[in-house]
Design a protein around this motif. Structure first.
Motif, short mmCIF file in Angstrom:
data_model
loop_
_atom_site.label_atom_id
_atom_site.label_comp_id
_atom_site.label_asym_id
_atom_site.label_seq_id
_atom_site.Cartn_x
_atom_site.Cartn_y
_atom_site.Cartn_z
N UNK A 83 0.83 -1.20 0.00
CA UNK A 83 0.00 0.00 0.00
C UNK A 83 0.86 1.25 0.00
N UNK A 84 1.88 1.29 0.85
CA UNK A 84 2.76 2.45 0.94
C UNK A 84 3.45 2.74 -0.39
N UNK A 85 3.79 1.69 -1.13
CA UNK A 85 4.52 1.85 -2.39
C UNK A 85 3.61 1.88 -3.61
N UNK A 86 2.30 1.92 -3.39
CA UNK A 86 1.37 2.15 -4.48
C UNK A 86 1.28 3.65 -4.76
N UNK B 62 -3.07 1.69 -7.90
CA UNK B 62 -3.49 3.04 -7.53
C UNK B 62 -3.99 3.06 -6.09
N UNK B 63 -3.44 3.94 -5.30
CA UNK B 63 -3.90 4.15 -3.93
C UNK B 63 -4.85 5.32 -3.90
N UNK B 64 -6.05 5.09 -3.40
CA UNK B 64 -7.05 6.14 -3.28
C UNK B 64 -7.74 5.98 -1.94
N UNK B 65 -7.46 6.89 -1.01
CA UNK B 65 -7.98 6.72 0.33
C UNK B 65 -7.37 5.48 0.96
N UNK B 66 -8.22 4.61 1.48
CA UNK B 66 -7.74 3.37 2.08
C UNK B 66 -7.80 2.18 1.16
N UNK B 67 -8.08 2.40 -0.12
CA UNK B 67 -8.25 1.29 -1.07
C UNK B 67 -7.21 1.35 -2.18
N UNK B 68 -7.00 0.17 -2.80
CA UNK B 68 -6.11 0.04 -3.95
C UNK B 68 -6.91 -0.44 -5.15
#
Length: 340
Positions: A72-75, A103-109
Motif C-alpha cells: 500500500x505504501x509503495x502504491x 493506484x492508492x485512493x484513500x484506504x483502497x487500492x
C-alpha cells in the motif's frame, strides 16, 4: 487513425518489486529507451508499479499480511509526485504512455492504467472493472466510467487489464467506442505452469490475439517477468518457487487481422518489443467484420452499457435557508405570531 504509420512499443520487464521510487525511475528509463528507438507510444504491464502482488497466489492470507502495508505504501496515486515524474518523462521524450500501476485512493487500492499524452498530460485513468479471483483480497473494482477510449494523433487508444479480455461484454463496450489501438496489460505467465492451463501463455496470448481480430484493433500486449528478485521476495520455499517459476515474459504485438508484428523475446529476457502500426490494416480488417457496425445484429442482440461513475457517497445539495417573514415578531424567544 492518421494516414501515417506509427511506431509503438510493448515492455517486457521485471518490476522493481514494492519499491515506488525505483519503479518510477525504471518507467522513466524505459520511456526514454523506447523514444530513442522511435516509439511514439509505449505500453507497460499490469500493476508494473510497484509490481503485481504475487503473494496472494502462493500461501495463506496470514502469511501474505507481511506484504500488505508495504504494498500500500509503495502504491501510487493518480495525481501525486510520482505520476508527475512519469508525465514529465513523457513530455520530454514526446511519447504517449499507457502505464499499469497499483493506484492508492484513500484506504483502497485499484488495478489501474493511466493514459499520458506527449505533452505530459494525464488524459485519463481507468480501473480494472472486476479483479480476478484472489486479486479481490487486495484491490477494489472500477465502474462504467472505466471503459475508456482516448483520441490521440495516431488513433483511438484504449486499454484493459489481464482477464478483462475474457469478459465479452466489456470487450464489446470497448469496440463500440471505436478503438483502433488497444493495450492488453499482463503481469506474467509463469504462475502454476503445467498445472493451470488457463493461466499460461497459450491461453492468454490467444486472448490478446482474439481481441485484435474480433475488435479489428492493433493490440500491444506488454507483459511482466518473474526474475531472481521476485523469487527472493515472494518464494521462500521450493514449493513456492515451483508455483511461481522464473520467466513468464510473453509480450506480443498483433495487427487487427491477426498478424504478429514483433519478434518475441525469450520469456526470461527483459526488453522492449517494437512494431510499426500501418493504419491501412484497419480498413482491411473492418471490411471483413465490424462487430458494432456492418457485422452486428442489433435487432437480435444489444448491449446495455452504463458508463456513469458509481461513487460510494452521493452528497445531496444543501437545503436553502428559510428566512423569517417580515410580519412575524418573536413573543418569548421561540414562538412566532403574526402582528395584528
Amino acid at each position: 487513425m492518421t494516414a501515417q504509420t506509427v511506431r509503438a512499443a510493448a515492455v517486457q520487464a521485471e518490476p522493481r518489486w514494492l519499491d515506488l521510487d525505483a519503479g518510477v525511475q525504471q518507467v522513466v528509463d524505459l520511456i526514454g529507451e523506447a523514444a530513442a528507438n522511435g516509439a511514439r507510444l509505449v505500453a507497460f504491464p499490469e500493476t508494473f508499479v510497484p509490481g503485481y502482488p504475487w503473494w496472494i497466489w502462493l500461501d495463506a492470507p496470514a502469511w501474505g499480511m507481511q506484504f500488505v502495508a508495504r504494498y500500500s505504501t509503495n502504491s501510487m496515486t493518480r495525481d501525486g509526485a510520482e505520476m508527475a515524474r512519469i508525465a514529465a518523462a513523457a513530455a520530454e521524450h514526446r511519447v504517449h504512455v499507457v502505464l499499469g500501476f497499483s493506484e492508492r485512493a484513500g484506504g483502497s487500492l485499484y488495478m489501474s492504467q493511466a493514459f499520458l499524452d506527449d505533452t505530459g498530460k494525464v488524459v485519463g485513468v481507468r480501473r480494472k472493472l472486476k479483479p480476478t479471483h484472489v486479486e479481490r483480497s487486495v484491490f477494489g473494482e472500477g465502474d462504467g466510467s472505466d471503459i475508456q477510449v482516448h483520441e490521440t494523433p495516431f488513433g483511438r487508444l484504449g486499454a484493459l487489464n489481464c482477464w478483462e479480455h475474457f469478459q465479452p461484454l466489456t470487450k464489446y463496450a470497448m469496440y463500440s467506442l471505436g478503438e483502433q489501438i488497444h493495450v492488453a496489460s499482463w503481469p506474467s505467465f509463469s504462475l502454476y505452469r503445467g498445472a493451470a492451463q488457463a493461466l499460461g501463455p497459450e491461453v492468454n496470448n490467444a486472448a490478446s490475439l482474439v481481441y485484435a481480430v474480433e475488435g479489428q484493433t492493433f493490440v500491444l500486449a506488454p507483459c511482466g517477468v518473474i526474475g531472481p528478485a521476485a523469487h527472493e521476495l515472494f518464494a521462500d520455499t521450493d514449493a513456492k518457487r515451483e508455483l511461481l517459476r522464473q520467466g513468464g515474459g510473453f509480450a506480443r504485438i498483433y495487427g487487427p487481422e491477426g498478424t504478429e508484428l514483433a519478434q518475441p523475446l525469450p520469456e526470461t529476457e527483459e526488453g522492449i518489443l517494437y512494431a510499426d502500426l500501418d493504419p491501412a490494416l484497419l480498413a482491411v480488417a473492418k471490411s471483413a467484420a465490424d462487430p458494432v457496425g456492418h457485422y452486428s445484429r442489433p435487432d437480435v442482440f444489444r448491449l446495455l452499457f452504463n458508463a456513469n461513475p458509481n461513487p460510494a457517497v452521493v452528497r445531496r445539495p444543501a437545503l436553502p435557508t428559510v428566512e423569517e417573514p417580515a410580519d412575524l415578531v418573536p413573543v418569548d424567544g421561540s414562538d412566532l405570531i403574526p402582528t395584528a
